[in-house]
Design an enzyme around this catalytic site. Structure first.
Site, PDB file in Angstrom:
ATOM      1  N   ASP A 161      63.039  50.013 110.166  1.00  0.00           N
ATOM      2  CA  ASP A 161      64.414  49.742 109.759  1.00  0.00           C
ATOM      3  C   ASP A 161      65.399  50.348 110.729  1.00  0.00           C
ATOM      4  OD1 ASP A 161      63.790  48.329 107.539  1.00  0.00           O
ATOM      5  OD2 ASP A 161      63.988  50.014 106.146  1.00  0.00           O
TER       6      ASP A 161
ATOM      7  N   LYS B 189      69.300  45.551 110.048  1.00  0.00           N
ATOM      8  CA  LYS B 189      70.537  44.895 110.456  1.00  0.00           C
ATOM      9  C   LYS B 189      71.144  45.676 111.611  1.00  0.00           C
ATOM     10  CE  LYS B 189      71.711  44.396 105.679  1.00  0.00           C
ATOM     11  NZ  LYS B 189      72.695  44.574 104.637  1.00  0.00           N
TER      12      LYS B 189
ATOM     13  N   MET C  95      74.662  54.534  98.953  1.00  0.00           N
ATOM     14  CA  MET C  95      75.295  53.228  99.212  1.00  0.00           C
ATOM     15  C   MET C  95      76.649  53.105  98.517  1.00  0.00           C
ATOM     16  SD  MET C  95      71.932  50.788  98.855  1.00  0.00           S
ATOM     17  CE  MET C  95      71.268  51.631  97.427  1.00  0.00           C
TER      18      MET C  95
END
Ligand code: SAH
Length: 491
Positions: A33, A55, A170
Site C-alpha cells: 500500500d 492510491k 480517517m
C-alpha cells in the site's frame, strides 16, 4: 503457498514484527500500500515482484476486487505472497475482505498483526491511550464512513456518552463535524484533542486542541485523532529528540550507510540516502602472506573484500594471518577485523593516514614487506611514507568506488537545498556527490566532514565546510553534526 497479510505498522520501519520480516525475506511477490516504508520493501529479495496497490498521483489505483483477485491468483500459482498493509491488517485495513476472498478460494493464508496507528501514533506523541485514573477504555472509530453504505453506522452520541479515550482514524477531513456531534452528544467543548499526523515518521506533527477549537486547528491527514482526557498528556520523547525535524543526507555507499543511518535516526533525524558512490569488487588474488611482515587496512570495506572474497576464495581464513602484524586506520576498520577474529596490532590515535604512518615503527630490517589492501583509487601518502620508513610496500587493490546513480527525487531535493545537512565520510563521497548533482546545492545546507582530507576536497569543490569531526569516525561525525545544530538553534 501461503498468502501472508502483514501489518507494516504506522510508518517507522522498526515497528514491523519479526514474523513480518521473516515472511518478507522469503517473498516471491509483495503487494503493498501507499505509505509503506521503502525500507520494508527492501527486506524482500531483490528479484521479488513488487506490486503497488495504493492510491498515488500517476498510479492507477487497484480496486479491492482486483487486489483480492491478484492475491488469490498468485497464491494459487504457488508463490509466496506478502500483502503488506499499513498499521494492522484487521484494523480498518480491509484485511478481512482479503482473508475472506482467500478462504473462499481455499488459498492458505496467515495474518501477521501489526501495530495499528490508533495506538502507535499516540505512543510516539507521548500519549498513553489508557492511563490509570484518567481513562479506562479505548474506542477506535472511523471518521470516514464507507460511502457505499449510504447509512451512518457510527453512533457519535453513544460514543460521547461512553467517554474514555476515543481514537478516530480517517477523520482529519471531517474533524469539525465530528467534534460538533461529540459535543452535541454531551462531551464538554473543552475536552482535549490531539491529532497526530504522520505518526512514528520523521515528519510526525502533533496538533493539540479541544473539541471547540479542533475544526480550526489545521488537522491534516493522515492523522490519528485522540479525543479524551489522555490527550492532555504529553510524555514527549520522539518529537523532542535532538535531531527531530532535521533532514540529513548520507552520501556513503548503500552497503556502508547503515551505522550512520542508525545513529542519526536514533537522534530523531530524517535520513535522506543519496549514495554518491557504489562499491565494486575488483578481482585480486591473495599473495603469499608468509613473505609479509605487515598487513594494513584503511577501511572496513577493504577488510570485507580481503577476507570474504580474497581469503575465502583461496580456501583460507584468519589463520592465514598468524605470522603477520595487522594495522587498522580506525575503529570501524578494527571492528571489521574483530568480526573476522583478528585483533589489530596497530590502531593510531587519530584516524587518518598521516597518523597511521606516524604510529608505524620503522622497518627493523631493510626491505621488510607491507601489504596494503585498499581501494583502487587512494592517496599515495601511505605507500610513499612507508617506503620512506624502509618498507617494501605492495598495494593490493581489493575494491573500487564508482559514482552511484541515486534516486532522482532525493537528488533533486538535495540540489534545491531542500535538506538541512550533508555528511561526507570521505573525499570520494564529496567528489562523486558534486558530480552526481552537477552543481552545488543552493542554498547550501550545513556541511559536515569526517576529517581534514575530506574537508579539503569539499572546499576545493566550492563547498563551505561548517563543521569537521574532531574524532574522524562515524560517531565523531554525528557528534559534530549534533553540536552544530545545537549552536544554530541557540544562535
Ligand atoms: N490499518 C491501519 C489503518 C488504515 S485506515 C492501521 O491499523 O493503522 C488509514 C488511516 O489510518 C488514516 O486515515 C489515518 O487516520 C491512520 N493512519 C495511518 N497511518 C498513520 C500514521 N502514520 N499516523 C497517523 N495516522 C495514521
Amino acid at each position: 503457498m501461503t498468502v501472508s497479510l502483514v501489518g507494516a505498522g504506522p510508518g517507522d520501519p522498526g515497528l514491523l514484527t519479526l514474523r513480518g520480516a521473516e515472511v518478507l525475506r522469503l517473498a516471491d511477490v509483495v503487494v503493498y500500500d501507499r505509505l509503506v516504508a521503502p525500507a520494508l520493501l527492501d527486506l524482500a529479495p531483490a528479484d521479488a515482484e513488487r506490486v503497488y496497490a495504493g492510491k498515488a498521483p500517476g498510479h492507477n489505483e487497484m480496486s479491492q476486487d482486483e487486489i483480492n483477485a491478484l492475491l488469490v491468483e498468485r497464491g494459487q500459482n504457488g508463490q509466496a505472497v506478502v500483502r503488506l498493509k499499513g498499521g494492522d491488517p484487521f484494523v480498518f485495513g480491509r484485511g478481512g475482505e482479503e482473508a475472506e476472498a482467500l478462504a473462499a478460494a481455499r488459498v492458505p493464508f496467515e495474518i501477521v498483526p501489526g501495530i495499528t496507528s490508533a495506538v502507535g501514533a499516540p505512543a510516539y506523541a507521548g500519549i498513553p491511550v489508557t492511563h490509570r485514573g484518567v481513562s479506562t477504555h479505548l474506542t477506535v472509530v472511523t471518521g470516514h464512513e464507507d460511502p457505499g453504505k449510504g447509512s451512518t453506522d457510527v453512533d457519535w452520541d453513544a460514543l460521547a456518552k461512553a467517554g474514555g479515550t476515543l481514537v478516530i482514524l480517517m477523520g482529519a477531513g471531517r474533524i469539525g463535524e465530528i467534534a460538533d456531534r461529540l459535543v452535541a452528544g454531551g462531551l464538554a467543548p473543552d475536552t482535549p484533542v490531539a491529532a497526530v499526523r504522520n505518526g512514528t515518521r520523521a515528519d510526525q506533527r502533533t496538533v493539540r486542541a479541544t473539541l471547540a477549537t479542533a475544526a480550526g486547528a489545521g488537522v491534516q491527514p493522515p492523522a490519528a485523532i485522540v479525543v479524551g482526557e489522555v490527550a492532555r498528556l504529553d510524555l514527549a520523547w520522539f518529537e523532542s529528540r535532538p535531531l527531530f525535524g532535521r533532514s540529513v543526507v548520507v552520501t556513503r555507499a548503500r552497503e556502508q550507510a547503515s551505522e550512520l543511518r542508525r545513529r542519526l535516526e536514533a537522534l530523531g533525524a530524517e535520513v535522506v540516502e543519496v549514495p554518491s558512490i557504489a562499491i565494486e569488487p575488483v578481482p585480486f588474488a591473495v599473495p603469499d602472506l608468509d613473505r609479509y611482515r605487515w598487513l594494513v587496512f584503511t577501511s572496513a570495506t577493504g577488510v570485507g573484500a580481503f577476507f570474504d572474497r580474497g581469503l575465502a576464495s583461496a580456501g583460507l581464513d584468519a589463520r592465514a594471518l598468524a605470522g603477520l602484524q595487522v594495522a587498522a586506520i580506525g575503529p570501524g576498520t578494527a571492528a571489521a577485523l574483530a568480526d573476522r577474529g583478528v585483533r589489530a596490532d596497530l590502531l593510531p590515535e587519530r584516524f587518518v593516514a598521516e597518523a597511521l604512518l606516524e604510529a608505524f615503527p620503522p622497518a627493523s630490517a631493510d626491505g621488510e614487506r607491507v601489504l596494503l589492501a585498499r581501494a583502487a583509487q587512494a592517496r599515495d601518502i601511505l605507500p610513499a611514507g612507508l617506503s620512506d620508513r624502509g618498507y617494501d610496500v605492495h598495494v593490493l587493490p581489493v575494491y573500487r568506488t564508482v559514482a552511484a546513480s541515486p534516486d532522482p527525487a532525493a537528488r533533486e531535493r538535495v540540489r534545491r537545498g531542500g535538506v538541512d545537512a550533508l555528511t561526507f565520510t570521505s573525499s570520494s563521497t564529496v567528489t562523486n556527490l558534486c558530480d552526481v548533482l552537477g552543481d552545488r546545492p543552493a542554498p547550501q545546507p550545513l556541511v559536515v566532514s569526517i576529517g581534514p582530507v575530506t574537508s579539503k576536497t569539499a572546499m576545493e569543490r566550492g563547498l563551505r565546510v561548517d563543521v569537521e569531526a574532531a574524532e574522524h569516525t562515524i560517531a565523531g561525525l554525528v557528534d559534530a553534526l549534533l553540536n552544530a545544530f545545537r549552536r544554530s538553534r541557540r544562535g
